[in-house]
Design a protein around this motif. Structure first.
Motif, PDB file in Angstrom:
ATOM      1  N   ASP A  22     -10.972  -0.417   5.758  1.00  0.00           N
ATOM      2  CA  ASP A  22     -11.832  -1.557   5.446  1.00  0.00           C
ATOM      3  C   ASP A  22     -13.245  -1.136   5.809  1.00  0.00           C
ATOM      4  OD1 ASP A  22      -9.763  -3.237   4.656  1.00  0.00           O
ATOM      5  OD2 ASP A  22      -9.484  -4.054   6.671  1.00  0.00           O
ATOM      6  N   ALA A  23     -14.151  -1.198   4.843  1.00  0.00           N
ATOM      7  CA  ALA A  23     -15.537  -0.804   5.077  1.00  0.00           C
ATOM      8  C   ALA A  23     -16.438  -1.675   4.213  1.00  0.00           C
ATOM      9  CB  ALA A  23     -15.740   0.668   4.751  1.00  0.00           C
ATOM     10  N   ALA A  45     -20.107   2.991   1.113  1.00  0.00           N
ATOM     11  CA  ALA A  45     -18.848   3.525   1.644  1.00  0.00           C
ATOM     12  C   ALA A  45     -17.900   3.978   0.544  1.00  0.00           C
ATOM     13  CB  ALA A  45     -18.169   2.501   2.548  1.00  0.00           C
ATOM     14  N   SER A  46     -17.775   3.214  -0.539  1.00  0.00           N
ATOM     15  CA  SER A  46     -16.809   3.587  -1.578  1.00  0.00           C
ATOM     16  C   SER A  46     -17.133   4.947  -2.181  1.00  0.00           C
ATOM     17  CB  SER A  46     -16.726   2.524  -2.666  1.00  0.00           C
ATOM     18  OG  SER A  46     -17.961   2.407  -3.351  1.00  0.00           O
ATOM     19  N   GLY A  47     -18.390   5.196  -2.470  1.00  0.00           N
ATOM     20  CA  GLY A  47     -18.780   6.492  -3.022  1.00  0.00           C
ATOM     21  C   GLY A  47     -18.576   7.623  -2.042  1.00  0.00           C
ATOM     22  N   GLU A  48     -18.880   7.377  -0.789  1.00  0.00           N
ATOM     23  CA  GLU A  48     -18.709   8.396   0.243  1.00  0.00           C
ATOM     24  C   GLU A  48     -17.231   8.695   0.494  1.00  0.00           C
ATOM     25  OE1 GLU A  48     -21.261  10.124   1.860  1.00  0.00           O
ATOM     26  OE2 GLU A  48     -22.466   9.191   0.298  1.00  0.00           O
ATOM     27  N   LEU A  49     -16.403   7.662   0.496  1.00  0.00           N
ATOM     28  CA  LEU A  49     -14.969   7.866   0.693  1.00  0.00           C
ATOM     29  C   LEU A  49     -14.346   8.590  -0.500  1.00  0.00           C
ATOM     30  CD1 LEU A  49     -14.166   4.437   2.310  1.00  0.00           C
ATOM     31  CD2 LEU A  49     -13.930   6.665   3.431  1.00  0.00           C
ATOM     32  N   ALA A  50     -14.802   8.262  -1.710  1.00  0.00           N
ATOM     33  CA  ALA A  50     -14.308   8.958  -2.909  1.00  0.00           C
ATOM     34  C   ALA A  50     -14.668  10.446  -2.846  1.00  0.00           C
ATOM     35  CB  ALA A  50     -14.879   8.324  -4.167  1.00  0.00           C
ATOM     36  N   ALA A  51     -15.873  10.748  -2.395  1.00  0.00           N
ATOM     37  CA  ALA A  51     -16.293  12.145  -2.262  1.00  0.00           C
ATOM     38  C   ALA A  51     -15.468  12.869  -1.208  1.00  0.00           C
ATOM     39  CB  ALA A  51     -17.785  12.217  -1.930  1.00  0.00           C
ATOM     40  N   SER A  95      -9.782  -3.243  -3.107  1.00  0.00           N
ATOM     41  CA  SER A  95     -10.624  -4.434  -3.242  1.00  0.00           C
ATOM     42  C   SER A  95     -12.056  -3.944  -3.008  1.00  0.00           C
ATOM     43  CB  SER A  95     -10.218  -5.508  -2.228  1.00  0.00           C
ATOM     44  OG  SER A  95     -10.643  -5.165  -0.928  1.00  0.00           O
ATOM     45  N   PRO A  96     -13.045  -4.821  -3.134  1.00  0.00           N
ATOM     46  CA  PRO A  96     -14.426  -4.352  -2.927  1.00  0.00           C
ATOM     47  C   PRO A  96     -14.703  -3.751  -1.544  1.00  0.00           C
ATOM     48  CG  PRO A  96     -14.439  -6.440  -4.086  1.00  0.00           C
ATOM     49  CD  PRO A  96     -13.007  -6.189  -3.647  1.00  0.00           C
ATOM     50  N   GLN A  97     -13.882  -4.091  -0.558  1.00  0.00           N
ATOM     51  CA  GLN A  97     -14.119  -3.573   0.788  1.00  0.00           C
ATOM     52  C   GLN A  97     -12.893  -2.929   1.420  1.00  0.00           C
ATOM     53  OE1 GLN A  97     -15.879  -6.731   3.112  1.00  0.00           O
ATOM     54  NE2 GLN A  97     -17.776  -6.646   1.940  1.00  0.00           N
ATOM     55  N   ARG A  98     -11.853  -2.670   0.637  1.00  0.00           N
ATOM     56  CA  ARG A  98     -10.655  -1.995   1.158  1.00  0.00           C
ATOM     57  C   ARG A  98     -10.323  -0.830   0.229  1.00  0.00           C
ATOM     58  NH1 ARG A  98      -5.336  -4.423   3.827  1.00  0.00           N
ATOM     59  NH2 ARG A  98      -6.894  -4.632   5.445  1.00  0.00           N
ATOM     60  N   PHE A  99     -10.097   0.330   0.843  1.00  0.00           N
ATOM     61  CA  PHE A  99      -9.894   1.557   0.094  1.00  0.00           C
ATOM     62  C   PHE A  99      -8.652   2.292   0.613  1.00  0.00           C
ATOM     63  CE2 PHE A  99     -14.307   0.455   0.731  1.00  0.00           C
ATOM     64  CZ  PHE A  99     -14.719   0.242  -0.574  1.00  0.00           C
ATOM     65  N   ALA A 100      -8.091   3.127  -0.237  1.00  0.00           N
ATOM     66  CA  ALA A 100      -6.931   3.911   0.149  1.00  0.00           C
ATOM     67  C   ALA A 100      -7.183   5.371  -0.195  1.00  0.00           C
ATOM     68  CB  ALA A 100      -5.682   3.422  -0.567  1.00  0.00           C
ATOM     69  N   LEU A 101      -6.802   6.244   0.706  1.00  0.00           N
ATOM     70  CA  LEU A 101      -6.861   7.676   0.495  1.00  0.00           C
ATOM     71  C   LEU A 101      -5.461   8.211   0.755  1.00  0.00           C
ATOM     72  CD1 LEU A 101      -9.638   6.750   2.117  1.00  0.00           C
ATOM     73  CD2 LEU A 101     -10.188   9.124   1.685  1.00  0.00           C
TER      74      LEU A 101
END
Length: 78
Positions: free
Chosen positions: A42-43, A48-54, A67-73
């Motif tokens: 959660d960020a 954050a989304s672009g940085e986490l994708a990179a 979601s707009p503020q939850r990501f999965a790797l």
């Protein structure tokens, strides 16, 4: 959740990085990636989304926005 070998995969490691500005959410995710195959984060930092994708791409992992503020790797399947 069952894996291809018939075993059970552990639940994703969750990182709560709300209120943290980059690079902290990414650093927390990278640290979690050392010990697990799945990370949710959660960020709420706008970049954050672009940085986490990179980060995921750099390590050969898959990235998804749940979601707009939850990501999965997760580690890409072999």
């Amino acid at each position: 959740m069952p894996n291809e070998a018939g075993g059970i995969d552990a639940a994703p490691f969750h990182v709560d990085a709300r209120g943290m500005k980059c690079p902290w959410p990414v650093l927390r995710a990278a640290r979690a990636m050392r010990d697990t195959d799945h990370v949710t984060i959660d960020a709420d930092d706008a970049i954050a989304s672009g940085e986490l994708a990179a980060l995921a791409q750099q390590h050969g992992w898959q990235f998804s926005a749940l979601s707009p503020q939850r990501f999965a790797l997760s580690k890409a399947p072999a």
